[in-house]
Design a protein around this motif. Structure first.
Motif, short mmCIF file in Angstrom:
data_model
loop_
_atom_site.label_atom_id
_atom_site.label_comp_id
_atom_site.label_asym_id
_atom_site.label_seq_id
_atom_site.Cartn_x
_atom_site.Cartn_y
_atom_site.Cartn_z
N ARG A 173 0.83 -1.20 0.00
CA ARG A 173 0.00 0.00 0.00
C ARG A 173 0.87 1.25 0.00
NH1 ARG A 173 -5.30 -0.59 1.05
NH2 ARG A 173 -5.50 1.48 2.01
N GLU A 174 1.94 1.23 0.76
CA GLU A 174 2.87 2.36 0.75
C GLU A 174 3.36 2.64 -0.66
OE1 GLU A 174 5.91 3.07 3.80
OE2 GLU A 174 5.38 1.12 4.60
N ASP B 224 6.29 7.19 5.25
CA ASP B 224 5.56 6.22 6.07
C ASP B 224 4.05 6.24 5.81
OD1 ASP B 224 4.87 4.32 7.83
OD2 ASP B 224 5.76 5.26 9.58
N TRP B 225 3.67 5.71 4.65
CA TRP B 225 2.27 5.70 4.23
C TRP B 225 1.59 4.37 4.54
CZ3 TRP B 225 -0.32 9.82 1.95
CH2 TRP B 225 0.47 10.93 1.61
N GLU B 226 2.16 3.57 5.41
CA GLU B 226 1.66 2.22 5.65
C GLU B 226 0.19 2.20 6.07
OE1 GLU B 226 2.33 -1.46 8.75
OE2 GLU B 226 3.79 0.15 8.67
N LEU B 227 -0.25 3.19 6.84
CA LEU B 227 -1.62 3.20 7.36
C LEU B 227 -2.56 4.04 6.52
CD1 LEU B 227 -0.92 3.46 11.18
CD2 LEU B 227 -1.51 1.43 9.86
N SER B 228 -2.11 4.49 5.36
CA SER B 228 -2.94 5.35 4.52
C SER B 228 -4.15 4.58 3.99
CB SER B 228 -2.12 5.89 3.35
OG SER B 228 -1.59 4.82 2.58
N THR B 229 -5.22 5.33 3.75
CA THR B 229 -6.46 4.72 3.25
C THR B 229 -7.40 5.85 2.86
OG1 THR B 229 -8.20 3.11 3.77
CG2 THR B 229 -7.56 4.62 5.53
N LEU B 230 -8.65 5.51 2.56
CA LEU B 230 -9.71 6.49 2.41
C LEU B 230 -10.43 6.59 3.74
CD1 LEU B 230 -11.23 5.49 -1.06
CD2 LEU B 230 -9.44 7.18 -0.59
#
Length: 1001
Positions: A328-329, A483-489
């Motif tokens: 996802r990152e 650190d975009w590991e927890l990114s989402t909508l």
């Protein structure tokens, strides 16, 4: 937002998550060389301390003045006052002690600002570990200088602390020579101290470089032939120093280390993969380092040929559900590359685990600055503001991206984002749980009932904080979001809330995230408990906010639970139906459990309780005989020196100003931030000694007056009166009771407050004014009538009257059963044509009754808990006495009537304690107004109960119980007096009866 911030940030701690890339500063290459200037080689670097190695007093003062509402520049002006003969310079030459300096310095500051300045507070902050930390860039520079064989020295204008140790919060091993002004008796810019430093280094002036932030000190060094650098900013100063020395003072790749053994990856297969990816042919080695922070996804620095790269991989082993999603990152950074959001340039995602053992992706190394410490030490306020503005700007860019336009419309589920997050956090917490954390259990129950309504759906980062941003080294510009590991909508408020977390955590808090690939992961449990308690504080504050916003209605019946702990479980041990708390909807009800035992308090408060208990045992109880003797001596109307000494000890132990309720001081600016229930347990403990409340600055009437000022005072009133009271430098009194009327009804008072030009003129006859005889009493909160013709409860007003105002005449001290209660006493006083400035009016004319009611709620909880402390101490003394005395041929403890008395006392104490704790609990949940019935009940019960328990103890002691050899006589006196001081029993009974008849069927 505060509650949402708390809930989000605390829950994010549960998930054991995510790492981030911290690639700081630029890579320095090339050979190292010596720099010659005029044929002279530098052989040493001499550092000043304040402003160079640690924050300067001026910078600390600027922030402290803002926080304490002191006129800007006051501290710095006072520090410079008098030049070489001023208190600051004499203090640094050890010509005066810390106490003497603070006394002179405080006087100067108060004169300059025309208000009381709490200089003790400034001095404590200046010398605290939180502030006096060495700038990392300087630590790194010193390491590099010494590695090149140069000497280092610190040449500091410093001082002796009250413990007689010099203030030098540095590792002395960093320096070959340490020269301190307080040790030598010489201060910069005196040339002698520079010569002394050079002599100890064994060098000529031209062989050294000196760094200082003050112009006169730099000028004095230059006049001797020393090369100098004027320090305005540590980062810039290091660059100037690099230019002079001719070699880099930064590590090659900042924040890296050799790859840890457990994190090694196969170089050969990685090199082959990279050569194919980059299309390069090289026979040179692959340089591999590991970033030394982060514990989620292991992150590596790679140099191959002329390419600087970063590799980020999943950790080995069993992973938490949905954690470590490097795919996802990679996807979101690739999608955002042309969307106006600064991200690293990602090159490839490799899902073939045979290359390095787990999937990974590769991106280009982005040199720049990452600010690890959110307080941004060493930077000017304007620079800090610019950095946080840049941070907010890039967050707006993230939330403005159209997911569909960048191909991320399926990046997350639409709607109900926050409820899903809470469920995920709970699931991940349960998967990682090793022990029960009470605050976390309360949050797990509370959070789902208090979720905000979702407003919109955007891209969210999920871990947006300062140290996940790469900044330009020369200007406040974000180069890359990491650190975009927890990114989402999801809901953008999540990012806003999480970015605010640093504002509420202590600056020393170690921000650890992710899976156990960091050596520090074992600390996570303690951190989780800390943040859980912080989160629960926010939940309590949210309860206050909700109840304040709700219109007050007739009390409805609701269920109150008493909670106890059995091994690792919390369970309700009994449910009773009460009618004094407004029914809260599921969306608003704060459902914290009633804590009936100190051992069930949150860990920080439990530790505070035990610290107080140790303090009582080690310092307070042993001092009681001497303190009692002082109260009976000719010097009794002067404060006991021993009391003042114990106050300093209490301050040092952090046992100071514990009383202010969290609801009145939600930001913990003035007190310890305890709830009423939490403080009730500590107040009971202090109540076991007559002297402990004053020693901890938690005694009436000061507590009520301080809360009055916190709740209702203007900023000017707080600056003049509140700060000295909080510091324990002043005492106060509250003048309401009058001899001619039944003053338990505040509407009866007859003292007049008449407006005259720019003053109010007061006239009145008051008595039983506790504390007014104390020579330290500087403030009288005076209640009188401003408009006798107004509605009954709008006639009264409260004025703040300085005790040195002409017209205040003390008639006599009053005694309680012959006890004078020196040095504060209880005075009968006349106020005759006393002129008070209009700005001393509290809240406004006609608000006196409202103020009196608001002031007395928490204070009456304090009185009742202290009474239970009286009773516990009396029962303990009674038990010890009857075990050691014999009458009529057998120990008293074997007499049936004595056993019956002990049993009855225990039962009555427990009953009263539960009722008092319940009242505190209702006050915490619903506010003082909703707790009116509970407060009236405890005021009926506690004084009478204490009188009976103490009377039984006196009876067991015989005549000795009437003497001053034991505290029983005084305990009994004050227990009886409180049946008037807290309002007569009859009034409380009437209140309870009316509410009973009105609301119960």
């Amino acid at each position: 937002m505060c509650v949402r911030s708390c809930c989000q940030s605390s829950c994010l701690q549960w998930a054991w998550r995510t790492a981030f890339l911290k690639h700081i500063q630029r890579r320095h290459q090339g050979s190292h060389r010596w720099t010659h200037l005029g044929g002279s080689t530098y052989r040493a670097v001499i550092f000043d301390m304040g402003g160079v190695l640690i924050p300067s007093p001026g910078r600390v003062a600027a922030e402290w003045e803002v926080q304490n509402r002191i006129p800007s520049g006051t501290i710095l002006k006072a520090l410079m006052e008098g030049g070489e003969n001023g208190p600051w310079m004499r203090f640094m030459r050890a010509e005066i002690t810390a106490e003497g300096f603070l006394r002179e310095f405080g006087r100067l500051c108060s004169e300059m600002s025309k208000t009381s300045v709490p200089v003790d507070s400034f001095f404590s902050l200046l010398t605290s570990e939180r502030v006096a930390k060495q700038f990392p860039v300087m630590t790194e520079a010193i390491t590099q200088i010494r590695a090149k064989g140069l000497q280092t020295a610190v040449l500091s204008n410093n001082f002796y602390l009250p413990n007689q140790k010099s203030f030098l919060p540095l590792d002395r091993k960093q320096f070959d020579v340490v020269v301190e002004s307080c040790v030598e008796g010489i201060c910069k810019p005196d040339p002698r101290i520079y010569k002394l430093c050079l002599e100890r280094l064994g060098l000529q002036p031209s062989e050294s470089i000196f760094l200082d932030d003050l112009g006169p000190n730099v000028k004095a060094a230059a006049s001797l032939g020393i090369h100098t650098i004027k320090v305005n900013d540590p980062e810039t100063a290091v660059k100037e120093l690099e230019a002079l020395l001719g070699f880099t003072l930064r590590l090659g790749v900042p924040n890296t280390q050799p790859v840890r053994k457990t994190m090694e990856i196969p170089k050969d297969s990685l090199k082959k993969y990279l050569k194919d990816l980059l299309g390069i042919q090289t026979t040179g080695p692959l340089e591999l380092l590991q970033f030394d922070h982060g514990q989620s996804n292991p992150t590596y620095y790679i140099r191959l040929a002329n390419r600087d790269l970063v590799l980020r991989k999943k950790p080995p082993g069993t992973l938490l559900p949905s954690a470590h999603a490097i795919e996802r990152e990679f996807r979101i950074m690739k999608a955002l590359a042309n969307a106006g959001v600064p991200v690293p340039n990602v090159l490839d995602l490799c899902e073939d685990s045979s290359v390095v053992g787990t999937p990974f992706y590769v991106m280009e190394y982005c040199p720049g600055l990452i600010y690890k410490d959110p307080s941004l030490p060493g930077l000017e306020p304007s620079h800090r503001r610019a950095i946080y503005t840049a941070m907010n700007t890039v967050l707006c860019k993230i939330h403005s991206v159209d997911p569909q336009a960048v191909g991320l419309e399926d990046y997350g589920k639409q709607g109900a984002y926050i409820p899903r997050q809470v469920r995920t956090w709970v699931k991940q917490y349960r998967a990682s749980e090793t022990s029960t954390i009470p605050a976390m259990e309360r949050l797990i129950e509370w959070l789902p009932l208090h979720l905000p309504h979702q407003q919109r759906t955007t891209l969210v980062h999920g871990d947006f904080r300062l140290d996940n941003l790469m900044f330009h080294p020369e200007k406040p510009e974000v180069l890359a979001v990491l650190d975009w590991e927890l990114s989402t909508l999801g809901d953008p408020l999540i990012d806003v809330a999480y970015s605010c977390l640093a504002h509420y955590l202590p600056s020393s808090f170690p921000v650890l995230r992710g899976q156990a690939s960091s050596a520090h992961a074992e600390q996570t449990g303690k951190l989780t408990e800390f943040v859980s308690n912080l989160a629960w504080d926010f939940a309590v504050k949210e309860g206050f906010r909700v109840f304040k916003e709700m219109p007050f209605k007739n009390p409805l019946t609701r269920s109150c639970h008493t909670w106890a702990r059995s091994q690792s479980q919390w369970y309700p041990i009994g449910t009773r139906s009460y009618s004094s708390v407004p029914e809260a909807s599921p969306a608003h009800a704060s459902r914290g459990g009633l804590v009936i035992s100190p051992e069930s308090l949150s860990p920080p408060v439990r530790e505070l309780y035990h610290r107080l208990k140790r303090f009582m045992e080690q310092h307070v109880y042993p001092a009681e005989p001497e303190l009692q003797s002082h109260q009976a001596s000719a010097a009794r109307w002067s404060p006991s020196p021993l009391i003042e000494d114990l106050k300093e000890k209490a301050k040092a132990e952090g046992l100071w100003n514990l009383f202010l309720p969290l609801e009145a001081d939600p930001e913990k600016k003035y007190g310890a931030g305890l709830t009423n229930v939490e403080y009730a347990h500590l107040c009971e403990l202090m109540g076991t000694s007559l002297y402990a409340p004053e020693i901890c600055n938690c005694s009436a009437p000061d507590t009520g007056n301080m809360e009055l000022l916190v709740r209702y005072g203007t900023e000017a009133q707080k600056a003049r009166w509140l700060m000295p009271l909080l510091e324990g430098k002043a005492r106060s009194c509250f003048a309401m009771t009058e001899p001619q009327v039944a003053s338990s009804d505040a509407t009866n008072i007859e003292a007049s407050i008449r407006e005259e030009d720019s003053f109010y003129v007061i006239n009145g006859h008051k008595w039983w004014i506790t504390g007014i005889l104390d020579p330290r009493c500087q403030l009288c909160a005076f209640m009188g009538k401003t408009d006798p013709h107004a509605p009954r409860h709008r006639q009264q007003s409260v004025l703040l009257v300085p005790m040195d105002t002409p017209g205040i005449k003390i008639i006599r001290p009053l005694t309680v059963y012959g006890l004078e209660d020196a040095p504060g006493g209880h005075g009968e006083v006349r106020f005759e044509h006393v002129h008070v400035p209009k700005e001393n009016m509290v809240l406004g004319p006609g608000r006196g009754f409202e103020i009196a009611q608001g002031r007395l709620g928490p204070g009456r909880i304090h009185h009742c808990m202290r009474l239970i402390g009286f009773s516990e101490r009396a029962l303990a003394l009674m038990k010890a006495r009857v075990k050691s005395r014999v009458a009529f041929g057998k120990p008293l403890v074997e007499q049936g009537t004595v056993l019956a008395d002990i049993a009855q006392s225990r039962v009555e104490i427990e009953q009263a304690r539960l009722l008092v704790l319940r009242a505190a609990h209702v006050m915490d949940l619903a506010g003082n107004k909703a707790a009116a019935l509970d407060i009236a009940m405890i005021k009926m019960v506690a004084p009478s109960m204490a009188s009976r328990v103490i009377d039984r103890a006196i009876q067991a002691f015989g005549a000795a119980g009437l003497s001053s050899d034991y505290p029983l006589a005084q305990f009994f006196t004050w227990a009886r007096a409180l049946r008037f001081a807290d309002g007569p029993d009859e009034v409380h009974r009437a209140t309870v009866a009316k509410l009973e008849l009105k609301h119960r069927i």
